[in-house]
Design an enzyme around this catalytic site. Sequence first.
Site, PDB file in Angstrom:
ATOM      1  N   PRO A   1       0.765  -1.234  -0.052  1.00 31.04           N
ATOM      2  CA  PRO A   1      -0.002  -0.070  -0.058  1.00 31.04           C
ATOM      3  C   PRO A   1       0.753   1.370  -0.029  1.00 31.04           C
ATOM      4  O   PRO A   1       1.993   1.230   0.700  1.00 31.04           O
ATOM      5  CB  PRO A   1      -0.759   0.001   1.180  1.00 31.04           C
ATOM      6  CG  PRO A   1      -0.782  -1.508   1.643  1.00 31.04           C
ATOM      7  CD  PRO A   1       0.450  -2.270   1.291  1.00 31.04           C
TER       8      PRO A   1
ATOM      9  N   THR B   1      -2.598   3.683  -7.116  1.00 31.52           N
ATOM     10  CA  THR B   1      -3.936   4.549  -7.621  1.00 31.52           C
ATOM     11  C   THR B   1      -3.284   5.803  -8.316  1.00 31.52           C
ATOM     12  O   THR B   1      -3.929   6.166  -9.307  1.00 31.52           O
ATOM     13  CB  THR B   1      -4.568   5.395  -6.101  1.00 31.52           C
ATOM     14  OG1 THR B   1      -4.532   4.002  -5.340  1.00 31.52           O
ATOM     15  CG2 THR B   1      -5.794   5.787  -6.486  1.00 31.52           C
TER      16      THR B   1
ATOM     17  N   HIS C   1      23.972 -12.263   2.282  1.00 22.71           N
ATOM     18  CA  HIS C   1      23.102 -13.369   1.966  1.00 22.71           C
ATOM     19  C   HIS C   1      22.882 -13.382   0.259  1.00 22.71           C
ATOM     20  O   HIS C   1      22.854 -14.209  -0.399  1.00 22.71           O
ATOM     21  CB  HIS C   1      21.940 -13.377   2.797  1.00 22.71           C
ATOM     22  CG  HIS C   1      20.664 -14.284   2.469  1.00 22.71           C
ATOM     23  ND1 HIS C   1      20.606 -15.418   3.170  1.00 22.71           N
ATOM     24  CD2 HIS C   1      19.775 -14.528   1.599  1.00 22.71           C
ATOM     25  CE1 HIS C   1      19.605 -16.031   2.792  1.00 22.71           C
ATOM     26  NE2 HIS C   1      19.252 -15.587   1.546  1.00 22.71           N
ATOM     27  N   GLU C   2      22.425 -11.922  -0.104  1.00 21.87           N
ATOM     28  CA  GLU C   2      21.696 -12.049  -1.371  1.00 21.87           C
ATOM     29  C   GLU C   2      23.249 -12.074  -2.626  1.00 21.87           C
ATOM     30  O   GLU C   2      22.946 -12.761  -3.465  1.00 21.87           O
ATOM     31  CB  GLU C   2      21.343 -10.810  -1.687  1.00 21.87           C
ATOM     32  CG  GLU C   2      19.867 -10.510  -0.977  1.00 21.87           C
ATOM     33  CD  GLU C   2      18.718 -11.505  -1.199  1.00 21.87           C
ATOM     34  OE1 GLU C   2      18.809 -12.264  -2.263  1.00 21.87           O
ATOM     35  OE2 GLU C   2      18.100 -11.798  -0.115  1.00 21.87           O
TER      36      GLU C   2
ATOM     37  N   ASP D   1      14.566 -19.981   1.530  1.00 18.01           N
ATOM     38  CA  ASP D   1      15.210 -20.741   0.682  1.00 18.01           C
ATOM     39  C   ASP D   1      15.165 -22.119   0.971  1.00 18.01           C
ATOM     40  O   ASP D   1      15.341 -23.116   0.068  1.00 18.01           O
ATOM     41  CB  ASP D   1      16.605 -20.169   0.934  1.00 18.01           C
ATOM     42  CG  ASP D   1      16.959 -18.845   0.381  1.00 18.01           C
ATOM     43  OD1 ASP D   1      15.829 -18.362  -0.244  1.00 18.01           O
ATOM     44  OD2 ASP D   1      17.729 -18.004   0.901  1.00 18.01           O
TER      45      ASP D   1
HETATM   46  P1  ADP Z   1      -1.523   2.586  -3.540  1.00 20.12           P
HETATM   47  O1  ADP Z   1      -2.926   2.775  -4.358  1.00 20.12           O
HETATM   48  O2  ADP Z   1      -0.553   1.882  -3.972  1.00 20.12           O
HETATM   49  O3  ADP Z   1      -1.854   2.418  -2.174  1.00 20.12           O
HETATM   50  P2  ADP Z   1      -1.498   5.540  -3.910  1.00 20.12           P
HETATM   51  O4  ADP Z   1      -1.366   5.823  -5.090  1.00 20.12           O
HETATM   52  O5  ADP Z   1      -2.655   5.936  -3.215  1.00 20.12           O
HETATM   53  O6  ADP Z   1      -1.018   3.988  -3.227  1.00 20.12           O
HETATM   54  O7  ADP Z   1      -0.171   6.459  -2.944  1.00 20.12           O
HETATM   55  C1  ADP Z   1      -0.483   7.301  -2.034  1.00 20.12           C
HETATM   56  C2  ADP Z   1       0.330   8.602  -2.086  1.00 20.12           C
HETATM   57  O8  ADP Z   1       1.711   8.341  -1.962  1.00 20.12           O
HETATM   58  C3  ADP Z   1       0.131   9.464  -3.409  1.00 20.12           C
HETATM   59  O9  ADP Z   1      -1.157  10.244  -3.491  1.00 20.12           O
HETATM   60  C4  ADP Z   1       1.465  10.100  -3.455  1.00 20.12           C
HETATM   61  O10 ADP Z   1       1.240  11.431  -2.715  1.00 20.12           O
HETATM   62  C5  ADP Z   1       2.386   9.366  -2.610  1.00 20.12           C
HETATM   63  N1  ADP Z   1       3.140   8.352  -3.534  1.00 20.12           N
HETATM   64  C6  ADP Z   1       3.095   7.168  -3.574  1.00 20.12           C
HETATM   65  N2  ADP Z   1       3.681   6.638  -4.679  1.00 20.12           N
HETATM   66  C7  ADP Z   1       4.513   7.648  -5.273  1.00 20.12           C
HETATM   67  C8  ADP Z   1       5.476   7.861  -6.401  1.00 20.12           C
HETATM   68  N3  ADP Z   1       5.770   6.832  -7.001  1.00 20.12           N
HETATM   69  N4  ADP Z   1       5.647   9.065  -6.678  1.00 20.12           N
HETATM   70  C9  ADP Z   1       5.326  10.202  -6.039  1.00 20.12           C
HETATM   71  N5  ADP Z   1       4.254  10.077  -4.980  1.00 20.12           N
HETATM   72  C10 ADP Z   1       3.897   9.006  -4.728  1.00 20.12           C
HETATM   73 ZN    ZN Z   2      17.665 -16.338   0.444  1.00 16.95          ZN
END
Ligand code: ADP
Ligand code: ZN
Length: 463
Positions: A61, A66, A283-284, A360
């Site tokens: 998340p 989004t 490890h990696e 692993d």
């Molecule tokens: P998800 O849908 O993966 O849970 P969101 O797209 O809702 O995450 O991201 C939440 C907020 O985090 C966005 O509105 C933005 O402000 C910030 N954010 C997340 N990823 C990025 C990114 N790659 N570049 C810029 N802002 C980001």
């Molecule tokens: Zn490993």
Amino acid sequence: FTQARIEIFKPGDIKTNFNDVAGCDEAKFELKEVIDFLKHPERYRRLGGKMPKGVLLTGFPGCGKTLLAKATAGEAGVPFITLNGSDFMEIFVGVGAARIRDLFEQAKKNIPCIVFIDEIDGLGKKRTAGPGSNDEKDQTLNQFLSKMDGFGDNTGLIVIGATNRPDLLDPAFKRPGRFDRIIMVDKPDIKGRIEILKVHTKNIPIKSEMKENIIKTIAERTPGFSGADLAAVTNEAAMLAARNNKEHISLEELDAAIMRVLAGAEQKSKILSPKEKNMVAHHEAGHAVAGFFLQKESYVHKISIVRTGHGALGFTLSLPIEDKYLNTQDDIKNAVKSLLGGRAAEELLLKEISSGAENDLERATILALRYVKRLGMDKKMGLRSFGVSRENYLGDNFTVDEGYSEETAKQIDQSVNSLLNNCYEETKEAIVEHKEEIKIIVQKLLEKEVLEKEEIKQILTSC
Ligand code: ADP
Ligand code: ZN
């Protein structure tokens, strides 16, 4: 009640485009095709190519799923319809299905458009069967799949789903013509964090001559942070500076903001100590060296010590050089060795072993069991196949053990153990032989967190 709770953005209301999404280059690359299709559908229709109707974005998340979906609509200049998968979990039979019909009615009116379903696992969980099955949920999912199928190819409707748990989705979801594109959007590495911080400090007063350094420092101090966390850090820092009546934001506010964001989420505070990071890097690097020198038909694509959304502390991605449909005896042994490379590097170079090898060891054991019980490759066991493979109604394979004698059980144990032990000895030899390469990889990993194919190859072939 039977209407879907959806929000529709008209093209003019979408202010988001790819410039607002930092990093995520692979995801952007995949989505560019979707954009191109939405802009020039006639080209694809004329040439008979079929665009996917469904794209699945997976990952932790707050990492920009989004944002990416919305930016895709913004770039393509089409309406963006958003909803949440959990809205379809209703108790009353038929309500979810009715909402699905309503959703597709709305989408039809807006074509070409993008429908974005957040938390799509709420809608698409594996169907149940037998007693205790959940009729309402299954009806909803069936309705959804049949509506997706009912949509002709290249009509201009693209459904983008987001989930952190792709494993929960019904296998029917991922069939061709449905969600057959799966794009991983994971936590940013140090380079990604710098990019994201740049986006989010655009309108924040940081003294310009210090800005680059400050951003770099903050990126170094925030491993494991998602894009959303970084956005929260810059926002908190701005608020702190305002409260203290300051004109500029300095490292001091940003540092305090990091602590606040950390305190806000317990899980994120699990930032690795330098010692742990060093262990993960060894490890990696061990996996990479074992993979490169012992598993010759594959190449090491990427090594990372950025924590993934699935809880792994790092990963080494090896891909076969060409598609393979058969595995020889050596292939399987080599795969086992490459899996044991992580543990071997810890043991030999750090003189301390960690829990990092758990997965692993599990995978190596499964391979060894197959080798001995199912493939007739172990001399002592002979050709007999032990255990029968069955397919369940979801299409997953599993093995049922058939009866065999206690002596046989003992021999299986012995054969599996000696296969693993012999492989481990050979892995350790390779690790000792290529100690120098491991050192270089570790050092680079600690610096950059992620190494790509070309760089890895260069290190491994030049020593
Ligand atoms: P998800 O849908 O993966 O849970 P969101 O797209 O809702 O995450 O991201 C939440 C907020 O985090 C966005 O509105 C933005 O402000 C910030 N954010 C997340 N990823 C990025 C990114 N790659 N570049 C810029 N802002 C980001
Ligand atoms: Zn490993």
